[in-house]
Scaffold this motif. Structure first.
Motif, PDB file in Angstrom:
ATOM      1  N   TRP A 169      -5.481   3.456   0.640  1.00  0.00           N
ATOM      2  CA  TRP A 169      -5.379   3.187  -0.782  1.00  0.00           C
ATOM      3  C   TRP A 169      -5.393   1.680  -1.033  1.00  0.00           C
ATOM      4  O   TRP A 169      -4.879   0.906  -0.215  1.00  0.00           O
ATOM      5  N   PRO A 170      -5.941   1.249  -2.156  1.00  0.00           N
ATOM      6  CA  PRO A 170      -5.888  -0.177  -2.499  1.00  0.00           C
ATOM      7  C   PRO A 170      -4.452  -0.604  -2.803  1.00  0.00           C
ATOM      8  O   PRO A 170      -3.593   0.240  -3.098  1.00  0.00           O
ATOM      9  N   TRP A 227     -10.778   1.452  -8.148  1.00  0.00           N
ATOM     10  CA  TRP A 227     -10.864   2.287  -6.949  1.00  0.00           C
ATOM     11  C   TRP A 227     -11.655   3.552  -7.272  1.00  0.00           C
ATOM     12  O   TRP A 227     -11.485   4.162  -8.329  1.00  0.00           O
ATOM     13  N   LYS A 228     -12.519   3.953  -6.380  1.00  0.00           N
ATOM     14  CA  LYS A 228     -13.393   5.104  -6.658  1.00  0.00           C
ATOM     15  C   LYS A 228     -12.616   6.406  -6.801  1.00  0.00           C
ATOM     16  O   LYS A 228     -13.146   7.386  -7.349  1.00  0.00           O
ATOM     17  N   TYR A 229     -11.345   6.428  -6.338  1.00  0.00           N
ATOM     18  CA  TYR A 229     -10.545   7.637  -6.457  1.00  0.00           C
ATOM     19  C   TYR A 229      -9.487   7.550  -7.558  1.00  0.00           C
ATOM     20  O   TYR A 229      -8.654   8.464  -7.683  1.00  0.00           O
ATOM     21  N   TYR A 230      -9.506   6.482  -8.342  1.00  0.00           N
ATOM     22  CA  TYR A 230      -8.528   6.332  -9.434  1.00  0.00           C
ATOM     23  C   TYR A 230      -8.603   7.531 -10.376  1.00  0.00           C
ATOM     24  O   TYR A 230      -7.576   8.166 -10.680  1.00  0.00           O
ATOM     25  N   GLU A 268      -8.539  -4.062  -7.816  1.00  0.00           N
ATOM     26  CA  GLU A 268      -8.853  -3.238  -6.647  1.00  0.00           C
ATOM     27  C   GLU A 268      -8.356  -1.805  -6.825  1.00  0.00           C
ATOM     28  O   GLU A 268      -8.986  -0.859  -6.344  1.00  0.00           O
ATOM     29  N   PHE A 269      -7.220  -1.649  -7.518  1.00  0.00           N
ATOM     30  CA  PHE A 269      -6.684  -0.306  -7.742  1.00  0.00           C
ATOM     31  C   PHE A 269      -7.335   0.355  -8.957  1.00  0.00           C
ATOM     32  O   PHE A 269      -7.748   1.511  -8.895  1.00  0.00           O
ATOM     33  N   HIS A 274       0.825  -1.208   0.000  1.00  0.00           N
ATOM     34  CA  HIS A 274       0.000   0.000   0.000  1.00  0.00           C
ATOM     35  C   HIS A 274       0.858   1.258   0.000  1.00  0.00           C
ATOM     36  O   HIS A 274       1.898   1.308   0.667  1.00  0.00           O
TER      37      HIS A 274
END
Length: 247
Positions: free
Chosen positions: A175-176, A231-234, A227-228, A157
């Motif tokens: 973070w993922p 990710w909703k913030y990617y 997962e990354f 991470h």
């Protein structure tokens, strides 16, 4: 609309299948698109894609052409792709050094982002070779002159070191994981915004009139697992990085 030139993140593969007495070859072409391109377009930039086999001969040979873009992104593309155009390799034609042009582009106000992979930084078998080019002079990290891949199948991470940095605006929580990254060392003048295993993960630098950044893992599999990538913030992360460095 600001234009982003995204270079690399493509490959061709040849597979040999053996079935008893018989064998045959098959081939396929793939890209790592599907996440980063959507993030860039969602951020309001025009996404211009140049895969590796096209970049070899069609990456800009003049500073004027480079200056049409607000940011250049190098992702999983080796320095040789720019240093050895077909005409140079085939008939010894003298052509401009496009790595030198990238340096001049940044010094003149352009934005440059290097994303990690098997052929950026120094990469697999030390074939990336960016440390030996003028691009090294305008990156916020020192690239290591050997195979710099750090493989982590267990997942590691990132740790944010500058939580108030504009790159992390709107991003919350853990973070993922990522499954690998390119190891480097931070330059004294750079902003070390995030680390992974104590090494630079996201860093920024100002050179001349421009800015550069590194994201030392990948923007797609395999180093960036679902997962990354999902990710909703990617999208937010890459928008913030571009907004911070783009001219």
């Amino acid at each position: 609309m600001k234009k982003v030139l995204f270079v690399g993140e493509s490959w061709s593969a040849t597979l040999m299948e053996v079935k008893g007495f018989n064998s045959f070859l098959s081939s396929k072409y793939e890209t790592g698109l599907g996440w980063i391109d959507k993030a860039i377009e969602k951020a309001g930039y025009e996404f211009v894609y140049m895969p590796n086999h096209i970049a070899n001969d069609h990456f800009p040979f003049t500073l004027e052409e480079l200056n049409e873009y607000s940011c250049i992104i190098l992702s999983d593309v080796g320095a040789d792709t720019l240093l050895i155009p077909s005409a140079t390799f085939g008939v010894s034609k003298i052509l401009p050094n496009r790595c030198q042009l990238l340096k001049e582009y940044v010094l003149g106000g352009g934005g440059l982002l290097m994303i990690g992979g098997y052929l950026t930084f120094n990469g697999v078998g030390a074939q990336g070779k960016w440390w030996a080019t003028p691009v090294q002079d305008v990156l916020p990290v020192e690239i290591l002159p050997y195979d710099d891949r750090m493989e982590h199948c267990e997942g590691v991470h990132a740790e944010v070191t500058l939580p108030d940095h504009p790159a992390f605006a709107g991003i919350e929580g853990e973070w993922p994981p990522v499954l690998g990254y390119n190891k480097s060392t931070i330059k004294p003048e750079a902003e070390l915004a995030a680390t992974v295993c104590g090494d630079p993960f996201i860093a920024f630098g100002s050179y001349g009139e421009g800015k550069s950044a590194v994201f030392s893992s990948d923007c797609s599999p395999h180093w960036a697992p679902p997962e990354f990538c999902n990710w909703k913030y990617y999208d937010v992360l890459f928008k913030n990085i571009l907004d911070y460095i783009a001219k």
